[in-house]
Scaffold this active site. Structure first.
Site, short mmCIF file in Angstrom:
data_model
loop_
_atom_site.label_atom_id
_atom_site.label_comp_id
_atom_site.label_asym_id
_atom_site.label_seq_id
_atom_site.Cartn_x
_atom_site.Cartn_y
_atom_site.Cartn_z
N HIS A 138 5.05 1.72 18.22
CA HIS A 138 3.95 0.90 18.76
C HIS A 138 4.19 -0.58 18.46
CE1 HIS A 138 1.16 1.35 14.94
NE2 HIS A 138 1.99 0.34 14.79
N GLU A 143 -0.24 2.46 21.08
CA GLU A 143 0.37 3.71 20.63
C GLU A 143 1.17 4.35 21.77
OE1 GLU A 143 0.27 3.94 17.59
OE2 GLU A 143 -1.68 4.26 16.66
P1 PGA Z 1 3.81 -2.46 8.93
O1 PGA Z 1 3.13 -2.27 10.35
O2 PGA Z 1 4.39 -3.83 8.92
O3 PGA Z 1 2.68 -2.28 7.96
O4 PGA Z 1 4.85 -1.41 8.83
C1 PGA Z 1 3.81 -2.64 11.50
C2 PGA Z 1 3.10 -2.11 12.72
O5 PGA Z 1 2.51 -1.02 12.63
O6 PGA Z 1 3.13 -2.78 13.75
#
Ligand code: PGA
Length: 260
Positions: A138, A143
């Site tokens: 995503h 999603e």
């Molecule tokens: P994260 O999230 O940097 O906490 O891994 C990235 C995202 O879900 O876009």
């Protein structure tokens, strides 16, 4: 897509922060699209440091964040409003009136999504959009199976995403089920995108994004259709790329003479 591979997470973060900083310095009135998540925290820390040292001002900068949880007021500790204040806004000279996130507590979230799209358009669109990537591919809260032409709207979060973000909420508190997120179509209209990914948990998603077939099953693949995307990865996030040697050859040590 420009793929810059750095030795470790610290080097990748420094590279991405350097690109953001140079862009803001060259265009002080820039409209920046901002991302949240754990990956971005050290990047914002680097930008704060540059500001404290006097080399970077946000006085003319306008920002639009990718997303916010539906149901959370800006003051909620788990909201992305709070994240952004703590990570960046409260520490730099940005005008709070020029910082924008969708209002998660809007009485009518659908109307809020439309208002947010219009606000981006009214300010001339986003010049540089920062992006992280989820393990499921995503970007924003788009999603898998999100329309590749989608605009800002309500998205239902996957169980996996809610679990990954549980750490931002107190024990026993429910992680929100819905978010207001810029769409893939919204992101694709940014004039340039800078995606930062670090760590082995992102290796598969990065390989799909950069080398996989374009499709809504991995929304980040839409970026292959964007003319100006720079992906900054550390070696762990780049581990599953088949053409790693080629990217290293084109951009040795993540170097790049021209950043659009
Ligand atoms: P994260 O999230 O940097 O906490 O891994 C990235 C995202 O879900 O876009």
């Amino acid at each position: 897509m420009k793929v810059l591979i750095l030795e470790d997470a610290a080097a990748a973060v420094a590279r991405a922060a350097g690109l953001v900083s140079a862009t803001v310095i060259s265009r002080p009135e820039i409209v920046l699209g901002l991302a949240t998540g754990g990956t971005m925290l050290p990047l914002y820390a680097d930008l704060r440091r540059r500001h404290a040292e006097g080399s970077l001002s946000f006085a003319g900068v306008t920002t639009f964040n990718l997303d916010e949880y539906v149901g959370l007021a800006p003051a909620h500790p788990g909201s992305y409003h709070t994240y952004m204040r703590e990570a960046l806004f409260d520490h730099v000279d940005i005008d709070p009136a020029r910082t924008h996130l969708p209002r998660g507590d809007a009485a009518d979230p659908r109307a809020e999504a439309q208002r947010y799209e219009q606000a981006i358009t009214d300010r001339g669109g986003i010049d540089l959009q920062l992006l992280g990537i989820g393990r499921n591919g995503h970007i924003g809260f788009n999603e898998p199976t999100s329309s590749l032409g989608s605009r800002t709207r309500i998205k239902t979060l996957t169980i996996e995403t809610r679990e990954a973000n549980r750490r931002y909420f107190t024990e026993g508190e429910e992680v929100p089920r819905y978010a207001l997120s810029m769409g893939i179509g919204t992101i694709m209209e940014a004039r340039a995108c800078l995606l930062l990914a670090t760590g082995s948990t992102k290796a598969e998603a990065c390989a799909r994004m950069i080398e996989g077939a374009i499709g809504a099953a991995c929304p980040a693949t839409a970026l292959q259709m964007h003319p100006r995307v720079t992906a900054v990865l550390d070696r762990e996030a780049a581990a599953a790329l088949e053409l790693k040697d080629y990217y290293d050859h084109v951009h040795p040590e993540g170097g790049d003479t021209v950043f659009d």
